[in-house]
Design an enzyme around this catalytic site. Structure first.
Site, PDB file in Angstrom:
ATOM      1  N   ASP A 172     -45.370  29.969 -50.969  1.00  0.00           N
ATOM      2  CA  ASP A 172     -45.934  29.422 -50.585  1.00  0.00           C
ATOM      3  C   ASP A 172     -45.755  29.267 -48.853  1.00  0.00           C
ATOM      4  O   ASP A 172     -44.894  29.707 -49.019  1.00  0.00           O
ATOM      5  CB  ASP A 172     -45.558  28.051 -50.369  1.00  0.00           C
ATOM      6  CG  ASP A 172     -45.763  27.140 -51.954  1.00  0.00           C
ATOM      7  OD1 ASP A 172     -47.045  26.905 -52.135  1.00  0.00           O
ATOM      8  OD2 ASP A 172     -45.189  26.171 -52.290  1.00  0.00           O
ATOM      9  N   THR A 226     -42.092  28.419 -45.801  1.00  0.00           N
ATOM     10  CA  THR A 226     -42.338  28.881 -47.439  1.00  0.00           C
ATOM     11  C   THR A 226     -41.210  28.135 -48.473  1.00  0.00           C
ATOM     12  O   THR A 226     -40.488  28.174 -48.316  1.00  0.00           O
ATOM     13  CB  THR A 226     -41.478  30.265 -46.671  1.00  0.00           C
ATOM     14  OG1 THR A 226     -39.905  30.512 -45.979  1.00  0.00           O
ATOM     15  CG2 THR A 226     -42.400  31.279 -45.216  1.00  0.00           C
ATOM     16  N   GLU A 271     -47.593  27.476 -45.779  1.00  0.00           N
ATOM     17  CA  GLU A 271     -48.018  26.774 -45.513  1.00  0.00           C
ATOM     18  C   GLU A 271     -47.429  25.620 -43.425  1.00  0.00           C
ATOM     19  O   GLU A 271     -45.615  25.898 -43.647  1.00  0.00           O
ATOM     20  CB  GLU A 271     -46.686  25.638 -46.061  1.00  0.00           C
ATOM     21  CG  GLU A 271     -47.744  25.352 -47.712  1.00  0.00           C
ATOM     22  CD  GLU A 271     -46.475  24.238 -48.651  1.00  0.00           C
ATOM     23  OE1 GLU A 271     -46.983  23.929 -49.743  1.00  0.00           O
ATOM     24  OE2 GLU A 271     -45.446  23.958 -48.657  1.00  0.00           O
ATOM     25  N   ARG A 280     -28.894  16.893 -49.966  1.00  0.00           N
ATOM     26  CA  ARG A 280     -30.532  17.086 -50.793  1.00  0.00           C
ATOM     27  C   ARG A 280     -29.558  17.769 -52.274  1.00  0.00           C
ATOM     28  O   ARG A 280     -30.396  17.323 -53.490  1.00  0.00           O
ATOM     29  CB  ARG A 280     -31.634  18.079 -50.565  1.00  0.00           C
ATOM     30  CG  ARG A 280     -32.719  18.232 -50.967  1.00  0.00           C
ATOM     31  CD  ARG A 280     -33.469  19.164 -50.642  1.00  0.00           C
ATOM     32  NE  ARG A 280     -35.332  19.612 -51.452  1.00  0.00           N
ATOM     33  CZ  ARG A 280     -35.681  20.264 -50.915  1.00  0.00           C
ATOM     34  NH1 ARG A 280     -35.516  21.446 -50.057  1.00  0.00           N
ATOM     35  NH2 ARG A 280     -37.147  20.016 -51.434  1.00  0.00           N
ATOM     36  N   GLU A 297     -44.933  28.917 -58.246  1.00  0.00           N
ATOM     37  CA  GLU A 297     -46.213  29.199 -57.296  1.00  0.00           C
ATOM     38  C   GLU A 297     -45.307  29.581 -55.848  1.00  0.00           C
ATOM     39  O   GLU A 297     -43.628  29.483 -56.026  1.00  0.00           O
ATOM     40  CB  GLU A 297     -46.466  27.426 -56.468  1.00  0.00           C
ATOM     41  CG  GLU A 297     -47.155  27.255 -54.984  1.00  0.00           C
ATOM     42  CD  GLU A 297     -47.837  25.689 -55.143  1.00  0.00           C
ATOM     43  OE1 GLU A 297     -48.177  25.294 -56.238  1.00  0.00           O
ATOM     44  OE2 GLU A 297     -47.105  25.056 -54.055  1.00  0.00           O
TER      45      GLU A 297
END
Length: 280
Positions: free
Chosen positions: A105, A121, A107, A268, A103
């Site tokens: 993106d 992105t 958004e 993260r 994918e």
């Protein structure tokens, strides 16, 4: 005088209708399937405008009838005015919803009134995502149309806003990259309250619904899966890499408008940042 004014008005209306018919065998219905509340109209220049509508019961979207393996994809969008918190407007490529999907993106995460709209992105390859760069848009994307472009080729993926490259995702031979799975082009408008605005802290204000995002000027110069490459323009996108000036606009966007870079998010990735983060 009144008859003359009426005649002029009629002539003007007929001319506008003729321009609309001449300008578009419908790019929307020729090239896409639709879902939810999608309306079309023609603007003053004769361009077909596709309008996606979101209310409490349903979002909306359109997805390409063709699938592509590399290409340059571009559209003009005018986003939701006022308080659009919790909404997400998208322009993206996807191979599907499976665990190993690819994918690319763009958004647009809605804002509380007065706050910037955030452009997210992202790139997924073989189900490996979490590669977001987010930017505060430096203009009001609801006041007029702006052009958003994805260039996807065998060496890199470029994200452009109004012709300026703001991000380059490079391919490395030993790392996942979307290169084997054909992807369809999608545009969607949906309720992203759980995620979009301030990490889900600000929900959609449904009293302002329906929310509408307008798309026009779509173009694709791409390789159709199992077919030929083309669609208008030259094929320079196939070998396109940023030049010095374009790397300059990337640095400008990162220095002035970047809100989030996954390569700075040690929390993260407690086992270490993704390997591409340490490469030039």
């Amino acid at each position: 005088m009144a008859r003359r004014s009426l005649a002029l008005l009629l002539a003007s209306s007929l001319a506008l209708m003729a321009a609309a018919v001449a300008s578009a065998d419908s790019w929307l219905y020729d090239k896409f399937n639709t879902d939810g509340t999608v309306r079309t109209q023609y603007d003053a220049s004769g361009q077909e405008v596709a309008m996606l509508s979101l209310d409490r019961s349903s979002g909306a979207g359109f997805n390409s009838k063709e699938q592509y393996l590399y290409g340059e994809f571009s559209v003009q969008m005018k986003l939701i005015p006022g308080n659009s918190a919790g909404t997400v407007s998208c322009f993206y490529l996807s191979s599907g919803d499976g665990d190993g999907h690819d994918e690319i993106d763009m958004e647009f995460m809605g804002n509380a009134s007065g706050q910037p709209v955030v452009l997210n992105t992202n790139v997924w390859a073989s189900g490996d995502g979490k590669k977001e760069h987010q930017f505060d848009l430096w203009f009001d994307p609801s006041a007029d149309y702006h052009t958003y472009t994805i260039i996807w080729n065998p060496t890199n993926i470029l994200f452009k806003v109004d012709g300026d490259v703001i991000r380059c995702f490079k391919r490395y031979a030993d790392l996942p990259y979307p290169s084997a799975r054909p992807m369809a082009l999608h545009a969607t408008l949906w309720d992203g309250s759980y995620w979009a605005t301030e990490k889900g802290k600000v929900p959609v204000d449904w009293s302002a619904a329906p929310f509408v995002v307008s798309y026009r000027g779509y173009s694709a110069n791409a390789c159709v899966s199992g077919g030929a490459c083309g669609g208008g323009g030259d094929d320079g996108w196939m070998s396109k890499q940023p030049d010095d000036a374009e790397w300059g606009t990337v640095r400008w966007a990162e220095s002035n408008y970047m809100r989030y870079n996954y390569c700075d998010d040690g929390w993260r990735f407690p086992q270490g940042l993704p390997p591409e983060c340490s490469r030039s």
